[in-house]
Design an enzyme around this catalytic site. Sequence first.
Site, PDB file in Angstrom:
ATOM      1  N   ARG A 184    -139.127  15.098 -46.222  1.00 35.16           N
ATOM      2  CA  ARG A 184    -138.687  13.698 -46.187  1.00 35.16           C
ATOM      3  C   ARG A 184    -137.298  13.520 -45.586  1.00 35.16           C
ATOM      4  NH1 ARG A 184    -139.620  13.278 -52.538  1.00 35.16           N
ATOM      5  NH2 ARG A 184    -138.537  15.256 -52.238  1.00 35.16           N
ATOM      6  N   ASP A 241    -136.936  19.988 -47.065  1.00 37.21           N
ATOM      7  CA  ASP A 241    -137.777  18.892 -47.561  1.00 37.21           C
ATOM      8  C   ASP A 241    -138.304  18.031 -46.406  1.00 37.21           C
ATOM      9  OD1 ASP A 241    -138.450  16.207 -48.702  1.00 37.21           O
ATOM     10  OD2 ASP A 241    -137.813  17.165 -50.563  1.00 37.21           O
ATOM     11  N   CYS A 276    -134.588  16.439 -54.939  1.00 38.72           N
ATOM     12  CA  CYS A 276    -134.714  17.748 -54.279  1.00 38.72           C
ATOM     13  C   CYS A 276    -135.437  18.740 -55.196  1.00 38.72           C
ATOM     14  CB  CYS A 276    -133.332  18.284 -53.908  1.00 38.72           C
ATOM     15  SG  CYS A 276    -133.411  19.874 -53.040  1.00 38.72           S
ATOM     16  N   HIS A 313    -129.895  15.879 -50.854  1.00 41.76           N
ATOM     17  CA  HIS A 313    -130.730  14.677 -50.956  1.00 41.76           C
ATOM     18  C   HIS A 313    -131.263  14.468 -52.363  1.00 41.76           C
ATOM     19  CE1 HIS A 313    -134.814  16.565 -51.099  1.00 41.76           C
ATOM     20  NE2 HIS A 313    -134.136  17.583 -50.627  1.00 41.76           N
ATOM     21  N   CYS A 364    -131.817  20.123 -46.207  1.00 41.33           N
ATOM     22  CA  CYS A 364    -132.918  20.752 -46.937  1.00 41.33           C
ATOM     23  C   CYS A 364    -134.194  20.761 -46.085  1.00 41.33           C
ATOM     24  CB  CYS A 364    -133.156  19.994 -48.235  1.00 41.33           C
ATOM     25  SG  CYS A 364    -134.392  20.755 -49.319  1.00 41.33           S
TER      26      CYS A 364
HETATM   27 ZN   LIG Z   1    -134.464  19.518 -51.106  1.00 43.90          ZN
END
Ligand SMILES: [Zn+2]
Length: 212
Positions: free
Chosen positions: A44, A42, A104, A101, A40
């Site tokens: 993190r 994302d 999300c 993850h 992703c």
């Molecule tokens: Zn995500």
Amino acid sequence: MQQLIAGVHKFRKEEFGNYRKLFRQLSQDGQNPHTLFITCSDSRVLAELITHSQPGDLFVVKNVGNIVPPAGARGDTNSTAAAIEFAVETLRVGDIVICGHSQCGAISALLGQSPVGDSLPHLRDWLKLAAPVLETLKKDYPHLQNHEARWTAAAEENVLFGLDNLHGYQCVQERLMDGTLRLHGWFFKIATAELFAYDPETRQFTPLVPEK
Ligand SMILES: [Zn+2]
């Protein structure tokens, strides 16, 4: 931007020395990554950090919700497909990891927790690709009432949906038939930085590295 530029300075000054040889080597020899890592966007989730990988090790595709579109998807959705073809056919990676993850945002949107409005038409259409995950959730997890549990189950099912879709790509099919490519479903838990891998035998995500 200030932080980004300061980071570049710090990297050049303090860390580049350790990588100088490796980068030069990679520029001469070209890349030969062992794994296509789809995860992703994302902020993190850092593929290289959590797998302790070096430059040249991973061919990383980050997209919103680590969605692998069905092979027949066209138009706005084809950049992930292009990366899959390049990694599998040209770079000849030996493994593909799809890594979902916890927490999300894309999965949350998919579940209708944070609806995507008309001002985000690309995102709305992109997430529609993963709509079958919602059907699976309704069918196989009707007992889950708790939002956190539904969120996790949907993120895990989205990884399995991606693995299923990978089988639809001709280049993947051929390499699987040859026995030269392996597919893996992973799940990253942000709070503890733990990785879980899908075990097709038990149909569960189990810790990749058992805690001692
Ligand atoms: Zn995500």
